[in-house]
Design a protein around this motif. Structure first.
Motif, mmCIF file in Angstrom:
data_model
loop_
_atom_site.group_PDB
_atom_site.id
_atom_site.type_symbol
_atom_site.label_atom_id
_atom_site.label_comp_id
_atom_site.label_asym_id
_atom_site.label_seq_id
_atom_site.Cartn_x
_atom_site.Cartn_y
_atom_site.Cartn_z
ATOM 1 N N LEU A 307 -73.484 33.518 -4.782
ATOM 2 C CA LEU A 307 -74.713 33.774 -5.546
ATOM 3 C C LEU A 307 -75.214 32.519 -6.252
ATOM 4 O O LEU A 307 -76.389 32.456 -6.639
ATOM 5 C CB LEU A 307 -74.466 34.868 -6.593
ATOM 6 C CG LEU A 307 -74.092 36.254 -6.073
ATOM 7 C CD1 LEU A 307 -73.781 37.183 -7.246
ATOM 8 C CD2 LEU A 307 -75.202 36.839 -5.217
ATOM 9 N N GLU A 308 -74.330 31.549 -6.451
ATOM 10 C CA GLU A 308 -74.677 30.287 -7.126
ATOM 11 C C GLU A 308 -75.334 30.534 -8.482
ATOM 12 O O GLU A 308 -76.349 29.932 -8.833
ATOM 13 C CB GLU A 308 -75.571 29.423 -6.229
ATOM 14 C CG GLU A 308 -74.899 29.011 -4.927
ATOM 15 C CD GLU A 308 -75.738 28.067 -4.091
ATOM 16 O OE1 GLU A 308 -76.967 28.008 -4.312
ATOM 17 O OE2 GLU A 308 -75.173 27.378 -3.221
ATOM 18 N N LEU A 309 -74.714 31.400 -9.269
ATOM 19 C CA LEU A 309 -75.223 31.669 -10.615
ATOM 20 C C LEU A 309 -74.982 30.463 -11.504
ATOM 21 O O LEU A 309 -73.923 29.823 -11.428
ATOM 22 C CB LEU A 309 -74.532 32.905 -11.194
ATOM 23 C CG LEU A 309 -74.823 34.212 -10.448
ATOM 24 C CD1 LEU A 309 -73.952 35.341 -10.991
ATOM 25 C CD2 LEU A 309 -76.301 34.582 -10.564
ATOM 26 N N ASP A 345 -75.531 32.655 -18.177
ATOM 27 C CA ASP A 345 -76.097 33.921 -18.646
ATOM 28 C C ASP A 345 -75.069 35.003 -18.350
ATOM 29 O O ASP A 345 -74.904 35.421 -17.196
ATOM 30 C CB ASP A 345 -77.407 34.223 -17.921
ATOM 31 C CG ASP A 345 -78.077 35.516 -18.397
ATOM 32 O OD1 ASP A 345 -77.358 36.425 -18.857
ATOM 33 O OD2 ASP A 345 -79.311 35.633 -18.292
ATOM 34 N N ARG A 348 -76.371 38.293 -16.416
ATOM 35 C CA ARG A 348 -76.605 38.089 -14.980
ATOM 36 C C ARG A 348 -75.279 37.916 -14.241
ATOM 37 O O ARG A 348 -75.125 38.393 -13.111
ATOM 38 C CB ARG A 348 -77.511 36.887 -14.742
ATOM 39 C CG ARG A 348 -78.979 37.177 -15.037
ATOM 40 C CD ARG A 348 -79.831 35.951 -14.791
ATOM 41 N NE ARG A 348 -81.224 36.222 -15.125
ATOM 42 C CZ ARG A 348 -82.215 36.269 -14.237
ATOM 43 N NH1 ARG A 348 -81.965 36.063 -12.962
ATOM 44 N NH2 ARG A 348 -83.455 36.507 -14.630
ATOM 45 N N ALA A 349 -74.328 37.235 -14.877
ATOM 46 C CA ALA A 349 -73.016 37.079 -14.241
ATOM 47 C C ALA A 349 -72.354 38.436 -14.050
ATOM 48 O O ALA A 349 -71.774 38.715 -12.989
ATOM 49 C CB ALA A 349 -72.130 36.166 -15.082
ATOM 50 N N GLY A 352 -74.100 40.209 -11.270
ATOM 51 C CA GLY A 352 -73.688 39.607 -10.005
ATOM 52 C C GLY A 352 -72.324 40.089 -9.556
ATOM 53 O O GLY A 352 -72.092 40.345 -8.365
ATOM 54 N N VAL A 391 -79.244 40.495 -7.666
ATOM 55 C CA VAL A 391 -79.282 40.149 -9.090
ATOM 56 C C VAL A 391 -80.713 39.954 -9.571
ATOM 57 O O VAL A 391 -81.098 40.478 -10.640
ATOM 58 C CB VAL A 391 -78.449 38.882 -9.360
ATOM 59 C CG1 VAL A 391 -78.585 38.454 -10.823
ATOM 60 C CG2 VAL A 391 -76.992 39.113 -9.014
ATOM 61 N N GLU A 392 -81.520 39.226 -8.835
ATOM 62 C CA GLU A 392 -82.867 38.925 -9.299
ATOM 63 C C GLU A 392 -83.737 40.179 -9.347
ATOM 64 O O GLU A 392 -84.556 40.346 -10.263
ATOM 65 C CB GLU A 392 -83.512 37.863 -8.407
ATOM 66 C CG GLU A 392 -82.845 36.499 -8.508
ATOM 67 C CD GLU A 392 -82.719 36.022 -9.952
ATOM 68 O OE1 GLU A 392 -83.719 36.109 -10.701
ATOM 69 O OE2 GLU A 392 -81.618 35.577 -10.334
#
Length: 416
Positions: A307-309, A345, A348-349, A352, A391-392
């Motif tokens: 996901l490259e968060l 964040d 969001r993590a 995810g 996620v988005e």
């Protein structure tokens, strides 16, 4: 004129709280808490009042003495009661528990249990304690579902019902509080892990939240008794965006599974796993920094990293909880490695990790009581994850509500 032993102890406590110079004194330039500023002002806010303190082990001075001991020893303060929140005044109870009523052996003061009490029931406790003013001083961690802020809210409501005043002594938001993040609670999902519509990561301090509660929720037709008579004592030296390690203050675990500021940094995201059949790391030395279950393998960490968060890596991890979910069993899962706190964040993590756990592990399940809906503040996150959203898309669903909360939040901030 001579001072009694109690007066001498109280004076020493006030000097320590105000940052007196000497062996072991706190370094210059550190944050000074609301309690320290109260002490430096000679406790003027409490003059002539019978005082009760809502606190736990985090209510300490900069040199790690408990404020109850300091206040009790000072003849300028008439401290008559202590009130313990979830986990208790001494912090010995696990999640969903308290220590009950007792008498503090150090001071002889009665200790009342506030846990699972609100409204008139809690107002009656304040009346029975014979207090005029409720003082609140507890270290929060910045997440809506951490119950101390709702203890504050319940105490404010009960104080208004009982005709008492409230004084909030501020402490840092340990995760920076630069902004709010995550979904805003919808009132049909209100509970003790979220009484009112605020964001999951609220980005505020306890004193700022008290001002918001008083201005937005304890007023109007829904609560004719309010707002409460509220006074807040702000910190000095704290700037929005500062993490706890920058404050110069000692960290005391606010609850048994919040051992370090790093735990707090991840908590707003990984606590969402309380709503699933995966362990959120309770019963390990790194709760909320590791998440997993029996049968989970490396594919979850690989999917989460894909996901490259921003600000976080997910490392394949294995652990054996000593209690709580999957106790005594080897769990596979992930460990969060936050490498850029500014960019990270946690909400969001957490989302995810929910999304990728459901996709990569066939055993994934929500708790049957849909506790996740209480944690996220509505059923939207659960339904979107089940529908395969990313996620988005999920974050976009809460964006409008978060923007509205952000505008309201800005009216009550005390720090730049």
């Amino acid at each position: 004129m001579t001072l009694s032993r109690r007066g001498v102890l109280g004076l020493a406590g006030a000097m320590g709280a105000a940052g007196a110079v000497g062996a072991g004194a706190p370094r210059a330039g550190r944050v000074r808490t609301g309690f320290e500023r109260l002490a430096a002002d000679g406790y003027a806010e409490l003059a002539g009042q019978k005082v009760g303190v809502v606190t736990n082990p985090t209510g300490i001075t900069a040199d790690a003495r408990h404020l109850v001991d300091v206040l009790h020893a000072d003849e300028r303060v008439d401290l008559v009661a202590v009130f313990g929140p979830e986990h208790g005044f001494r912090g010995t109870a696990q999640a969903g528990g308290s220590e009950g009523a007792s008498r503090d052996p150090a001071t002889g003061l009665p200790v009342y249990d506030t846990y699972d009490k609100s409204g008139q029931r809690l107002a009656d406790v304040f009346t029975a304690a014979g207090i005029d003013t409720v003082v609140f001083d507890i270290q929060d961690v910045g997440a809506r579902f951490y119950t101390y802020i709702w203890t504050l809210y319940d105490c404010m409501r009960a104080a208004a019902l009982a005709g008492k005043a409230v004084v909030v002594l501020d402490r840092p938001n340990p995760v920076g509080a630069r902004r709010a993040a995550g979904p805003v609670l919808e009132r049909p999902y209100a509970s003790f892990v979220g009484r009112e519509p605020i964001a999951l990561a609220h980005g505020m301090t306890a004193a700022e939240l008290a001002r918001l509660f008083n201005g937005e929720f304890l007023t109007g037709g829904s609560f004719p008794e309010g707002p409460v008579r509220l006074r807040t004592v702000a910190m000095s030296g704290w700037r929005r965006g500062s993490f706890f390690g920058e404050t110069g203050l000692p960290w005391v675990p606010p609850s048994p599974n919040m051992p370090t500021p790093d735990t707090a940094l991840a908590y707003a995201g990984t606590c969402l796993f309380e709503g699933t059949n995966l362990s959120e790391g309770r019963g390990t030395t790194t709760p909320f920094e590791v998440v997993g279950a029996e049968g989970v393998d490396r594919r979850w960490a690989e999917a989460a990293n894909a996901l490259e968060l921003p600000g976080v890596w997910f490392r394949e991890a294995y652990f054996t909880p000593t209690f709580s979910k999957h106790a005594g069993k080897v769990c596979g899962g992930v460990r969060l490695i936050v490498h850029d706190r500014e960019a990270f964040d946690p909400v969001r993590a957490g989302i995810g990790l929910l999304v990728t756990a459901r996709r990569s592990w066939s055993g994934f399940a929500w708790r049957t009581d849909h506790w996740i809906d209480k944690l996220t503040g509505a059923d939207r996150v659960r339904k979107l994850v089940d529908a395969g959203a990313g996620v988005e898309e999920i974050a976009g669903d809460w964006a409008a509500g978060l923007a509205r909360f952000g505008a309201v939040r800005g009216e009550y901030l005390l720090y730049g």
